[in-house]
Design a protein around this motif. Structure first.
Motif, PDB file in Angstrom:
ATOM      1  N   ARG A  85       3.508  -1.459 -10.217  1.00  0.00           N
ATOM      2  CA  ARG A  85       3.461  -0.078  -9.732  1.00  0.00           C
ATOM      3  C   ARG A  85       4.798   0.615  -9.981  1.00  0.00           C
ATOM      4  O   ARG A  85       4.839   1.809 -10.297  1.00  0.00           O
ATOM      5  CB  ARG A  85       3.121  -0.055  -8.248  1.00  0.00           C
ATOM      6  CG  ARG A  85       1.704  -0.510  -7.936  1.00  0.00           C
ATOM      7  CD  ARG A  85       1.371  -0.274  -6.494  1.00  0.00           C
ATOM      8  NE  ARG A  85       1.467   1.141  -6.198  1.00  0.00           N
ATOM      9  CZ  ARG A  85       1.653   1.620  -4.968  1.00  0.00           C
ATOM     10  NH1 ARG A  85       1.790   0.796  -3.958  1.00  0.00           N
ATOM     11  NH2 ARG A  85       1.715   2.912  -4.761  1.00  0.00           N
ATOM     12  N   GLN A 128      -9.226  -5.702  -5.030  1.00  0.00           N
ATOM     13  CA  GLN A 128     -10.111  -6.424  -4.120  1.00  0.00           C
ATOM     14  C   GLN A 128      -9.506  -7.748  -3.650  1.00  0.00           C
ATOM     15  O   GLN A 128      -9.595  -8.087  -2.467  1.00  0.00           O
ATOM     16  CB  GLN A 128     -11.457  -6.680  -4.803  1.00  0.00           C
ATOM     17  CG  GLN A 128     -12.512  -7.286  -3.873  1.00  0.00           C
ATOM     18  CD  GLN A 128     -13.869  -7.366  -4.543  1.00  0.00           C
ATOM     19  OE1 GLN A 128     -14.037  -6.919  -5.665  1.00  0.00           O
ATOM     20  NE2 GLN A 128     -14.833  -7.932  -3.844  1.00  0.00           N
ATOM     21  N   GLU A 178      -1.757  13.848  -3.867  1.00  0.00           N
ATOM     22  CA  GLU A 178      -2.420  12.588  -4.159  1.00  0.00           C
ATOM     23  C   GLU A 178      -1.408  11.447  -4.234  1.00  0.00           C
ATOM     24  O   GLU A 178      -1.693  10.314  -3.826  1.00  0.00           O
ATOM     25  CB  GLU A 178      -3.187  12.697  -5.477  1.00  0.00           C
ATOM     26  CG  GLU A 178      -4.002  11.449  -5.823  1.00  0.00           C
ATOM     27  CD  GLU A 178      -4.782  11.605  -7.110  1.00  0.00           C
ATOM     28  OE1 GLU A 178      -5.419  10.630  -7.540  1.00  0.00           O
ATOM     29  OE2 GLU A 178      -4.746  12.719  -7.679  1.00  0.00           O
ATOM     30  N   GLN A 200      -6.679  -7.021  -1.198  1.00  0.00           N
ATOM     31  CA  GLN A 200      -7.212  -6.476   0.043  1.00  0.00           C
ATOM     32  C   GLN A 200      -7.796  -7.591   0.899  1.00  0.00           C
ATOM     33  O   GLN A 200      -7.575  -7.636   2.123  1.00  0.00           O
ATOM     34  CB  GLN A 200      -8.286  -5.423  -0.260  1.00  0.00           C
ATOM     35  CG  GLN A 200      -8.885  -4.755   0.971  1.00  0.00           C
ATOM     36  CD  GLN A 200      -7.878  -3.959   1.762  1.00  0.00           C
ATOM     37  OE1 GLN A 200      -6.943  -3.395   1.203  1.00  0.00           O
ATOM     38  NE2 GLN A 200      -8.046  -3.919   3.063  1.00  0.00           N
ATOM     39  N   ASP A 207       2.350   6.151  -4.160  1.00  0.00           N
ATOM     40  CA  ASP A 207       3.000   6.276  -5.460  1.00  0.00           C
ATOM     41  C   ASP A 207       4.257   7.132  -5.369  1.00  0.00           C
ATOM     42  O   ASP A 207       5.204   6.957  -6.147  1.00  0.00           O
ATOM     43  CB  ASP A 207       2.042   6.899  -6.480  1.00  0.00           C
ATOM     44  CG  ASP A 207       0.921   5.940  -6.873  1.00  0.00           C
ATOM     45  OD1 ASP A 207       1.120   4.722  -6.739  1.00  0.00           O
ATOM     46  OD2 ASP A 207      -0.139   6.418  -7.323  1.00  0.00           O
ATOM     47  N   ILE A 252       0.819  -1.219   0.000  1.00  0.00           N
ATOM     48  CA  ILE A 252       0.000   0.000   0.000  1.00  0.00           C
ATOM     49  C   ILE A 252       0.849   1.263   0.000  1.00  0.00           C
ATOM     50  O   ILE A 252       0.308   2.359   0.135  1.00  0.00           O
ATOM     51  CB  ILE A 252      -0.953   0.022   1.207  1.00  0.00           C
ATOM     52  CG1 ILE A 252      -0.158   0.124   2.515  1.00  0.00           C
ATOM     53  CG2 ILE A 252      -1.860  -1.189   1.224  1.00  0.00           C
ATOM     54  CD1 ILE A 252      -1.036   0.323   3.746  1.00  0.00           C
ATOM     55  N   THR A 299      -0.593   9.770  -0.769  1.00  0.00           N
ATOM     56  CA  THR A 299      -1.578   8.973  -0.032  1.00  0.00           C
ATOM     57  C   THR A 299      -1.340   7.483  -0.272  1.00  0.00           C
ATOM     58  O   THR A 299      -0.799   7.086  -1.300  1.00  0.00           O
ATOM     59  CB  THR A 299      -3.011   9.333  -0.470  1.00  0.00           C
ATOM     60  OG1 THR A 299      -3.155   9.070  -1.871  1.00  0.00           O
ATOM     61  CG2 THR A 299      -3.301  10.809  -0.195  1.00  0.00           C
ATOM     62  N   ALA A 300      -1.745   6.682   0.725  1.00  0.00           N
ATOM     63  CA  ALA A 300      -1.565   5.229   0.611  1.00  0.00           C
ATOM     64  C   ALA A 300      -2.358   4.690  -0.578  1.00  0.00           C
ATOM     65  O   ALA A 300      -3.423   5.205  -0.928  1.00  0.00           O
ATOM     66  CB  ALA A 300      -2.009   4.547   1.899  1.00  0.00           C
ATOM     67  N   LYS A 301      -1.832   3.634  -1.180  1.00  0.00           N
ATOM     68  CA  LYS A 301      -2.447   3.059  -2.375  1.00  0.00           C
ATOM     69  C   LYS A 301      -3.618   2.163  -1.993  1.00  0.00           C
ATOM     70  O   LYS A 301      -3.546   1.414  -1.015  1.00  0.00           O
ATOM     71  CB  LYS A 301      -1.417   2.245  -3.161  1.00  0.00           C
ATOM     72  CG  LYS A 301      -1.897   1.772  -4.519  1.00  0.00           C
ATOM     73  CD  LYS A 301      -2.083   2.926  -5.475  1.00  0.00           C
ATOM     74  CE  LYS A 301      -2.411   2.458  -6.882  1.00  0.00           C
ATOM     75  NZ  LYS A 301      -2.619   3.579  -7.801  1.00  0.00           N
ATOM     76  N   GLN A 302      -4.684   2.235  -2.750  1.00  0.00           N
ATOM     77  CA  GLN A 302      -5.818   1.337  -2.567  1.00  0.00           C
ATOM     78  C   GLN A 302      -5.525   0.021  -3.271  1.00  0.00           C
ATOM     79  O   GLN A 302      -5.200   0.005  -4.456  1.00  0.00           O
ATOM     80  CB  GLN A 302      -7.089   1.976  -3.141  1.00  0.00           C
ATOM     81  CG  GLN A 302      -8.343   1.169  -2.904  1.00  0.00           C
ATOM     82  CD  GLN A 302      -8.738   1.144  -1.439  1.00  0.00           C
ATOM     83  OE1 GLN A 302      -8.541   2.103  -0.719  1.00  0.00           O
ATOM     84  NE2 GLN A 302      -9.298   0.033  -0.993  1.00  0.00           N
ATOM     85  N   LEU A 303      -5.624  -1.086  -2.528  1.00  0.00           N
ATOM     86  CA  LEU A 303      -5.306  -2.392  -3.107  1.00  0.00           C
ATOM     87  C   LEU A 303      -6.464  -2.923  -3.941  1.00  0.00           C
ATOM     88  O   LEU A 303      -7.626  -2.610  -3.668  1.00  0.00           O
ATOM     89  CB  LEU A 303      -5.001  -3.392  -1.987  1.00  0.00           C
ATOM     90  CG  LEU A 303      -3.745  -3.137  -1.155  1.00  0.00           C
ATOM     91  CD1 LEU A 303      -3.608  -4.215  -0.086  1.00  0.00           C
ATOM     92  CD2 LEU A 303      -2.516  -3.112  -2.028  1.00  0.00           C
TER      93      LEU A 303
END
Length: 446
Positions: free
Chosen positions: A267, A163, A154, A166, A137, A134, A157-161
């Motif tokens: 990433r 589904q 932006e 997660q 970037d 997470i 901020t932590a990366k959204q994994l």
């Protein structure tokens, strides 16, 4: 006072003896009635003296044990293992019984507990795996060499994994932090309680009431879970369990890292591509800014040249003045001009266009940076010849006469002629409109 120690084994034996004694006496009574019936009938005909009242018998061990253990029936995880009591006869037919009961735990008891510290190393590895998945970037952008000025809020901020990742991460964390059951009491462990009972003889029978109790020893264990009541497959803390669970956490963590590997690598590649894009955009923006700056400089240079040309030595501006319903002609003549970095300074005169002989000396300054109305031109009026019958004489007579003008893109001078002391009376100012006018050709006569 009487002190008695009575165990559960003794209680069972005493009960059996009491039952047997009662049965035997009942049988003997029946046989005697069958063999000596005539004697009994004879005895019934002969009057007998009334029997003397007998003293009430004291409560038996079985009764006392049942009375003092009655408050403990709710603690099913333990059983009475021994009873010791003192009996005090306060009055005939009333006794106080103070008992100590040893409750024996039937099976191991367990308490739910947080994951032990022994798992800290494995849980740290889980946290590192999660943090890698997470991480913002911005970390990848800096990793591929992006300067900080290209990183946005932006990006930080932590990366959204995705589904699936997660869900796998949640499962991994829950497993690493799952609670366990820790043994807090062993089968056979004893807990001592104290109970006070009042015994009262009523209608030939002893009745018991609880007068006081201290059950702290057993209630302290009541919130724990017996081994037989644990959920199926419950994690019970033991050295063997700890080692096995540590290995499971490590294996699951490695599996998550393997699952997240393509995502993490993707990433990094995405950050590299974005850096290239940002660098191209930055170069384009820099070029655009330079082009705008060059255009502004060119425009500024063009404007400065126009101002310098308009206010060059020998140039004239002619037009009219107005104030209310009054009006007249006026000419501004530039005798000398000097160009500085940000301005043009000039010297000359103003006069009635119809009467060139009556003129006043002036000194002016034009700013080379334009505003909304053009470049500001400030002109100071000095002494000279003028027509005293014209309204403009009010300015010429004063010692603070001036012109506040703007040189527009059309080459015209517009503004007012006023006095500094008229600041609070702008209605006294003269409106000025002047346009470039070619100087008269030399050597031409009428």
């Amino acid at each position: 006072m009487k002190t008695t120690l009575f165990t559960s084994a003794m209680l069972a034996a005493a009960t059996a003896v009491a039952v047997c004694s009662c049965d035997n006496k009942a049988k003997e009574g029946n046989n005697a009635g069958n063999e000596e019936q005539p004697q009994a009938e004879q005895a019934a005909e002969t009057p007998q003296a009334p029997a003397e009242p007998q003293a009430p018998a004291a409560p038996g061990n079985e009764e006392i044990c049942q009375a003092v253990t009655a408050p403990l029936v709710g603690y099913s995880f333990a059983a009475p293992g021994g009873v010791a009591y003192d009996v005090t006869e306060d009055t005939p037919g009333h006794q106080t019984i103070e008992a100590t009961v040893k409750m024996v735990v039937k099976e191991n008891l367990y308490a739910e507990s947080a994951a032990p510290e022994e798992f800290n190393k494995e849980r740290q590895a889980v946290n590192e795996a999660a943090n890698l998945a997470i991480r913002p970037d911005a970390a990848y952008l800096m990793q591929v060499g992006a300067p900080t000025d290209l990183i946005t809020d932006e990006d930080r901020t932590a990366k959204q994994l995705p589904q699936d990742l997660q869900a796998a991460l949640v499962e991994l964390r829950e497993f690493a932090e799952a609670k366990v059951y820790k043994q807090v009491a062993a089968a056979g462990q004893e807990a001592e309680v104290r109970i006070t009972v009042n015994a009262d003889l009523k209608d030939g029978a002893w009745q018991f009431t609880t007068a006081g109790q201290n059950l702290a020893g057993i209630t302290a264990l009541a919130d724990y879970t017996p081994q037989g009541a644990l959920p199926q497959g419950a994690p019970i803390l033991s050295p063997e369990f700890i080692e096995a669970r540590k290995a499971e956490i490590a294996a699951k963590c490695a599996a998550f890292n393997e699952l997240a590997k393509p995502f993490n690598q993707g990433r990094e590649e995405a950050a590299r591509q974005r850096l290239t894009q940002l660098q191209a955009q930055a170069e384009e923006e820099a070029r655009r800014n330079q082009e705008q700056l060059d255009a502004q400089k060119a425009e500024q240079q063009k404007w400065q040249e126009a101002c310098t040309k308009a206010l060059a030595a020998g140039n004239n501006f002619s037009g009219e003045w107005t104030r209310g319903n009054r009006f007249g002609e006026i000419t501004l003549h530039i005798e000398q001009a000097k160009v500085f970095e940000n301005s043009v300074q000039f010297f000359g005169s103003i006069y009635d266009t119809k009467l060139p002989e009556a003129s006043l000396d002036i000194a002016g300054r034009c700013e080379l940076t334009p505003g909304e109305q053009g470049s500001l031109v400030n002109v100071t009026i000095y002494d000279g010849q003028y027509d005293p019958d014209q309204p403009t004489a009010e300015v010429y007579d004063a010692k603070d006469g001036m012109l506040q003008l703007h040189l527009g893109a059309d080459g015209k001078l517009t503004g007012v002629m006023t006095c500094e002391s008229w600041g609070n009376a702008p209605e006294k100012a003269f409106n000025i409109q002047l346009a470039p006018k070619a100087a008269p050709a030399k050597g031409k006569t009428r």
